[in-house]
Write an enzyme that holds these catalytic residues in place. Structure first.
Site, PDB file in Angstrom:
ATOM      1  N   LYS A  75     -23.989-110.347 -84.250  1.00 13.94           N
ATOM      2  CA  LYS A  75     -23.110-110.790 -85.351  1.00 13.94           C
ATOM      3  C   LYS A  75     -23.869-110.862 -86.654  1.00 13.94           C
ATOM      4  CE  LYS A  75     -21.082-113.743 -81.845  1.00 13.94           C
ATOM      5  NZ  LYS A  75     -21.182-115.113 -81.351  1.00 13.94           N
ATOM      6  N   ARG A  85     -41.783-107.220 -66.300  1.00 18.83           N
ATOM      7  CA  ARG A  85     -42.914-108.104 -65.981  1.00 18.83           C
ATOM      8  C   ARG A  85     -43.024-109.321 -66.887  1.00 18.83           C
ATOM      9  NH1 ARG A  85     -43.683-103.455 -64.028  1.00 18.83           N
ATOM     10  NH2 ARG A  85     -42.651-102.920 -65.950  1.00 18.83           N
ATOM     11  N   THR A  86     -42.973-109.095 -68.186  1.00 17.92           N
ATOM     12  CA  THR A  86     -43.300-110.197 -69.090  1.00 17.92           C
ATOM     13  C   THR A  86     -42.243-111.295 -68.993  1.00 17.92           C
ATOM     14  OG1 THR A  86     -44.271-108.520 -70.515  1.00 17.92           O
ATOM     15  CG2 THR A  86     -44.035-110.720 -71.443  1.00 17.92           C
ATOM     16  N   HIS A  91     -49.485-107.655 -78.140  1.00 18.47           N
ATOM     17  CA  HIS A  91     -48.926-108.168 -76.880  1.00 18.47           C
ATOM     18  C   HIS A  91     -49.981-109.080 -76.272  1.00 18.47           C
ATOM     19  CE1 HIS A  91     -46.649-108.603 -73.326  1.00 18.47           C
ATOM     20  NE2 HIS A  91     -46.361-107.344 -73.043  1.00 18.47           N
ATOM     21  N   ARG A 151     -39.747-111.497 -77.389  1.00 17.41           N
ATOM     22  CA  ARG A 151     -40.109-110.074 -77.505  1.00 17.41           C
ATOM     23  C   ARG A 151     -39.137-109.438 -78.478  1.00 17.41           C
ATOM     24  NH1 ARG A 151     -41.295-105.799 -72.780  1.00 17.41           N
ATOM     25  NH2 ARG A 151     -43.238-106.969 -72.875  1.00 17.41           N
TER      26      ARG A 151
END
Ligand code: CP
Length: 354
Positions: A80, A51-52, A129, A101
């Protein structure tokens, strides 16, 4: 620079403005289809999302802008050994706004030390959030017609459920909002959220029984038990089915109650509840895109006008954060602290520093 890492980075008045803007976008989408032409949004997702990420990308595309980014840390130079700070400094040469995120608590606070464009927190570990909260607030407003005078049940994993933490921070600024916190004791709210409610004289009850206060609730906010945050599989298995909302458990609920869930769900809401008129969680998904459109517009506009926001006052400390999920345990960052009522807290994740 203006960033949104925590819902309190937006004042109550700014949230009202975003609500009005989102409603205007819903009513007049064509007016906004070129609003971000020639602008780019970067989505840096070090942790899975449906969703986000997709709602941010859809939001930017519907504003006429473009989207770049990665959908997993494993497809970036993180593999890396690149730090969040170096990645964000690099991407800020390519994009006008960054949405990030990360699985570690406080990671966006590492990002803003190196970025040259606004950063939006799309979820950091079990911490915050804020843009889910924007979706939640529009849903509550549309369904209940108000953000004051509400009794809100929060049910499930209140310890690791970052959406719950951000929602509480947002709603304690409204009048006469009470919470019923429903969880097993192992998954109760973190101390810094309980302390915040105490400091703000917010009325709240704690129970481990979902049905105990069902008849009082205006909103029931269900959450998933956050499997990915548990230390052991056995502990998750023991707690994963602690609450399952079925139609029979709704018998005493108000006919006007709204059932929210940030999604994804596992089994905590039975699928036949989806047909109940009180189920609002798929509307919540749709509202999330409009609130994110409103936020992108606001932040790009602020950046163009040079509008800045004061950064939280942070102090260098020789104390190390002992939250194993904090970004400072993964990357070599300056050990900053902020002052809290019960002592110094980690600037990144808010854990009490001992
Ligand atoms: N609500 C939410 O954050 O969903 P995703 O994990 O799918 O983005």
């Amino acid at each position: 620079m203006r960033h949104v890492l925590d819902i309190v980075d937006l004042s109550k008045e700014e949230i009202e403005t975003l609500l009005k803007r989102a409603e205007d976008i819903i009513d007049h989408p064509k007016l906004y289809r070129d609003a971000c032409r020639y602008k780019k949004l970067a989505t840096l997702f070090y942790e899975p999302s449906t969703r986000t990420r997709l709602s941010f990308e859809a939001a930017m595309l519907e504003l006429g802008g473009a989207v770049i980014g990665f959908e997993a840390g494993t497809s970036s130079s993180t593999t890396k050994g690149e730090t969040v700070g170096d990645t964000v400094r690099t991407v800020s040469q390519y994009a006008d706004v960054i949405v990030m995120r990360h699985p570690n608590d406080g990671a966006p606070y590492a990002a803003i030390q190196r970025t040259e464009v606004p950063v939006i927190n799309a979820g950091d570990g079990g911490h915050n959030h804020p843009t889910q909260t924007l979706a939640d607030i529009l849903t509550i407003y549309k369904k209940q017609g108000r953000l004051n005078d509400l009794t809100i049940g929060l049910c499930g994993d209140l310890k690791y459920g970052r959406t719950v933490h951000s929602l509480i921070r947002a709603l304690i600024r409204y009048n006469n909002v009470r919470f019923v916190c429903i969880s097993p004791k192992e998954l109760c709210l973190p101390d810094y959220i309980l302390q915040l409610m105490d400091e703000n004289n917010v009325e709240y009850k704690i129970t481990d029984r979902m049905e105990e206060y069902m008849a009082d609730l205006d909103v029931l906010y269900m959450t998933r038990v956050q499997q990915e945050r548990f230390d052991t599989r056995a502990e998750y298995e023991r707690l994963k089915d602690c609450y399952i909302l079925t139609t029979d458990k709704l018998l005493t609920a108000k006919p006007t109650m709204s059932i929210l869930h940030p999604l994804p769900r596992v089994n905590e809401i039975a699928c036949d509840v989806d047909d109940d008129p009180r189920a609002a969680y798929f509307d919540q998904v749709a509202f999330g895109k409009y609130m994110r459109m409103a936020l992108i517009l606001e932040l790009i506009d602020d950046a163009e006008k040079g509008n800045a926001a004061p950064e939280r006052v942070k102090i260098l400390t020789d104390k190390r954060c002992d939250n194993p999920r904090c970004i400072t345990c993964r990357e070599d960052l300056k050990p900053y602290a902020v002052n809290g009522k019960s002592g110094l807290r980690c600037y990144y994740c808010e854990a009490l520093l001992k």
